[in-house]
Enzyme design. Structure first.
Site: not given
Lengths: 650, 650
Positions: B22, B24, B130-131, B62, B249, B247
């Protein structure tokens, strides 16, 4: 040229370069039938490059059709590049210019084949086109992704909107010297203005200056669509040997000699049919360029075999035997059109090459002139019967007026290339059309936004998918209006009348002023949009005090500073050349040859008077089509192929 | 463990893997202040990987914040990958599974470090989150671009929505065997259903089955947000040794032992603060996993030093001395808040690590409970005074109700992780909110579209930027309605009433039916959208006869076929494991250890009764927090670091 020269070449003095342009990967992607046409042809081009054992591929822009190509396009392109360009085959030439100048905008300012971590077998050099131009934060284009991944070498990106500085990529293969100038696409009007303002600079290596074969890759309008929205060849410096012109899709694969400018121009044209227009009926080609020491080069056209057949015909019904008032006239017209289309489908079969990936269904365009009392029928319905035979069943037939077109042709008779063919329109027609319509028809005209500003903003928003373009534009207009109101000491109690007054003033100004000054507002906006996307994300919330004006000014000065500092390291290594578009007629090619190139040697030439500012009346250059056969005597070594050779300064 | 085992490891038996998830990249990109936070931390992570000389990096999804990350993000990410992952350092382990199974969706079905044309020094394996999930034509995600460019190894992509088949990536470093299972993010409800339908299959190597250390990388809700929108740990097979959960965080860097399932779960959490919520106040970490032969592993948490300090506090005004009815109460409240925020800024300085790229301005979130007669003030105006000290001046203060929250917490007391922290909401809150509001408030309810369908369509349109999602949805709804009307033999003269009747019927059904059957329509739509984007561009013009129904059916069967044929080659090499979520309580960790793993040997287990369909009452598994100190006696070799070791089957 003697045999010994060829063996020189065979000793490793021969540069082999594949020229290709406007590949438009992603063109027609939404139509399953033609979705893969462009990528398949790109594959064929890379195949040719490997097969011909070229040293590198030179692309003239618009590798991608969209500014933000779909992920599918990007991935498929990367797949091909990884397959064809990465491998153990050795690269047999050297890059001798400073890569940090040539690739100054990359985090990896090094040619991919010179990066020891990469394993490049087939280098590609490319400029960006107008379709895949840099936008957004950090001024990046789709090609930057490929370049960062080490798959291509992107050059010719400019940082400044105020000045163009080109340091050539200098390539050396034994004694063969090649200087590659590249200029990524920019707005024609802007580049035109920069040329007239003498702000386009070509750097030249001081050492052995006359031995470098100079190739310039450009992606702009070559054909005039108005006084300033193209680049006249006479603007380009005559030290160039070959101009590789991208953007124009009509294939003119045989280089044309511009005797005024003393250089050749090659326009390979797009490798895929992007519009069902006359310019695209010419068979698609790429070109194999071979360069030998002493600025000798020849061009071998290579027909592309994977392109989809495209047949176009015109039909004037009044010239047929069909009577317009016959009771069954509609039936007869459709029947006749069907017959013609079937003939065209038959004709298209001549264009089947046997290439494994060539699509068999042709593109068919039948333009029908219904004038004289004939009724048009439903074209999509008509097309249904050809669903299994034609790639574009929905728009096989298009109506046109022959008389009108003839008139237009006559009007533009001095322009060689078919004017109907305007690649630019492809993307922007709808947006611009809608705006034009709005501004023409609407009773309630907008007071502050001009049609052109709206166009710039909407283009950024729609075509380039810059999400904030509209907001930036509106803020810009409101701010400038506010300033003007304050400056005019306006009567704020009656703000609407003031605005109407201003708007009328603006309109009046538009009618009287020259194009240059008229464009000021729009230029400001264009700059702002580019800065905004380059400088990035200023706080959007007005609660926090960031003056947009400040930001904007900072942006401009920062960029100016950078562009200057970028140039400074050049000064020792390169001479700057700005050449006159005209110094009177300079005689025939032979004469030029004997005059010799050496004359212009180390002296740094700056002829300030040469580029007049009044270019609106510029007529397109007269191009001399070089007879291919004519030059073959100069270079027997390249016999057997369609050959064009040039010798200079020998 | 003796010293000799360590020297074994030093002989090349020790796998070193960096776990991170993640990341991001692109989070907050529009805010200049925080735009580079995520990419800077990714750089730190890669730095750590190189410094710790790990064999590879394992990412839990992600990597990108947006499905279509900006070009800037993609280019910056590629820059880092090219810098850190390409080079001459040798890769000292082997991939022994069939790469064409592991990377079946890639045109280069080979690990990048096994591609002789590439020069990989630091391999990265990643699933998608999922992002950055696959969408569009060819089912591609942003990571596919990186993977195609040879920069990462993307695995865990599934082709079917009906079945999940996981062939592990089998890695071997001398005697150390590692099986890597990966499952890219999918909709929780769907995966939950597939688990209950026993349609999730884990393949296991038949050879030396018990010697493989089994790691499963998953990117789903771990915390229950409803009966079926999370994945209970008990669903996962207990042959696994470690579940690497992406996923979520919140950093839970110390692996938790799930004694029911007999595996550990590590949840490294995001490497960047994406929400100003409690879960994100935990210091960010990545983890160094070391694996030795015999399924021994330990985890060393590595704190990230480049993450921006984040301080969060709650303030209940009624608990302060400020009188709500004091004439200068507003002034006093603001003054008090200012004081608290200043304290928090001071506190944040403790989190300054000295890392070169750590941003100094903290994220500050002060939640203020105004209940008891206090008036909220303007939060953005309040923030202005902190513009130079705080990264998020505009939203430092947020109002909340302590009582309400306490109640909610109580209600969810059995769920350990803070429920307020829902990463999912980040992206979709606005879209869903608007729709919900519309459906709740609007007098004129839509007759045909359900709220959920609208959500699915709008999400595809907005979040994933699938341009055709709305059109596909509307067509889908119209078609199914048409069919239903025909099937119901409806009175077409009174079509509106028929529609109202159907809509009511649908609503009633919704109220009475189980969630499973209720979801049918929405599932159809979801499938259709995915197919549409996978199969691509069916002709849009209705003039040409392409039945959407046909296309759809073809799509499904084609995919099914593919997924089956994909599995078949496995059958000889792998055993398929579907394990029970529960076989009664299986005792303590020690007991399990002595029971031994060998027992489950070559027998292919299929316990069909194990996964009941009634999972709505499932309570989250009780997690035993493993005392880090507690396990150190098992593995002295890893002393000096925070250590957690596991031995099995020895």
């Amino acid at each position: 040229m003697s045999d010994s020269e060829l063996s020189d070449s065979e000793d490793g003095n021969l540069f082999k370069i594949l020229l290709a342009t406007d590949i438009h990967i992603g063109q027609g992607e939404k139509d399953a039938e033609i979705a893969d046409d462009a990528i398949n042809t790109f594959e064929e081009i890379l195949h040719i490059a490997v097969e011909k054992e070229v040293d590198f591929v030179l692309l003239g822009g618009d590798l991608f059709h969209e500014n933000k190509p779909s992920r599918r396009c990007v991935v498929k392109t990367m797949e091909l590049l990884r397959r064809f360009c990465i491998g153990d085959k050795e690269v047999n030439f050297k890059m001798v210019s400073d890569p940090s100048l040539n690739f100054s905008q990359s985090k990896f300012p090094v040619a991919n084949f010179d990066d020891e971590s990469l394993n490049i077998s087939l280098p590609i050099f490319s400029i960006h086109g107008n379709h895949d131009d840099p936008t957004g934060v950090d001024n990046l284009c789709a090609l930057d992704e490929l370049s960062t991944a080490g798959l291509i070498n992107l050059f010719g990106k400019q940082t400044s909107l105020e000045e163009v500085n080109m340091s050539p990529v200098l390539l050396k293969k034994k004694n063969c010297l090649l200087a590659l100038y590249g200029l990524g696409a920019m707005r024609d009007e802007r580049l035109h203005r920069l040329f007239t303002q003498q702000k386009v600079h070509f750097m030249r290596p001081k050492e052995n200056m006359e031995e470098w074969m100079n190739v310039f890759v450009i992606h702009q309008n070559r054909v005039s669509h108005g006084p300033t929205n193209y680049i006249p060849e006479k603007f380009l410096p005559n030290f160039l040997d070959l101009v590789f012109w991208g953007h124009e899709h009509e294939c003119q694969i045989s280089p044309m000699f511009n005797s005024e400018q003393d250089f050749y121009v090659i326009q390979p044209g797009s490798s895929v049919v992007t519009q069902l227009a006359e310019g695209e009926t010419v068979d698609k080609h790429v070109a194999l360029m071979q360069v030998k020491p002493g600025r000798n080069f020849n061009i071998t056209p290579i027909p592309l075999k994977s392109t989809r057949p495209f047949i176009m015909r015109d039909l004037v019904l009044s010239e047929t035997r069909i009577e317009p008032f016959h009771p069954k006239v509609n039936e007869k017209v459709e029947k006749y059109c069907t017959k013609v289309v079937n003939e065209m489908i038959e004709e298209s079969k001549n264009k089947i090459t046997g290439h494994r990936k060539q699509p068999q269904k042709p593109l068919i365009r039948l333009r029908v002139d219904f004038s004289g009392g004939y009724d048009p029928f439903s074209f999509p319905r008509f097309g249904q019967r050809f669903v299994h035979e034609v790639a574009n069943p929905r728009d096989i037939v298009k109506s046109f007026k022959k008389a009108k077109e003839a008139k237009r042709r006559e009007k533009n008779s001095e322009v060689k290339i078919d004017l109907e063919y305007k690649p630019e329109k492809l993307e922007t027609a709808t947006v611009e059309g809608v705006i034009k319509e709005h501004f023409q028809k609407s009773e309630k005209n907008l007071l502050l936004l001009t049609e052109k500003m709206m166009n710039i903003a909407l283009n950024a928003f729609v075509v380039k998918q810059e999400k904030d373009a509209l907001m930036v534009t509106i803020n810009h207009v409101l701010e400038t209006t506010e300033k003007k109101l304050i400056a005019d000491d306006a009567n704020l109690a009656n703000i609407r009348n003031e605005l109407v007054r201003m708007s009328k003033k603006k309109k009046k100004k538009k009618e009287t002023d020259s194009e240059e000054s008229d464009a000021n507002d729009e230029n400001d906006l264009e700059k702002l949009l580019q800065e905004k996307s380059q400088k990035g994300y200023a706080m959007e919330d007005s609660d926090i005090e960031v003056s947009p004006e400040m930001t904007s000014k900072r942006g401009v000065s920062a960029r100016r500073g950078r562009s200057k500092s970028q140039r400074s390291p050049d000064d020792d290594l390169f001479s700057e050349v700005v050449e006159p578009p005209k110094r009177g007629r300079r005689g025939s090619r032979g004469g030029r040859g004997t005059r010799g190139r050496g004359k212009r040697g180390g002296v740094q030439q700056r002829l300030d008077s040469m580029l007049g500012t009044s270019t609106s009346s510029a007529t397109p250059p007269k191009r001399k089509i070089v007879d291919i056969g004519d030059s073959s005597d100069e270079d027997d070594a390249f016999a057997g192929v369609q050959v064009l050779t040039r010798k200079k300064g020998k």
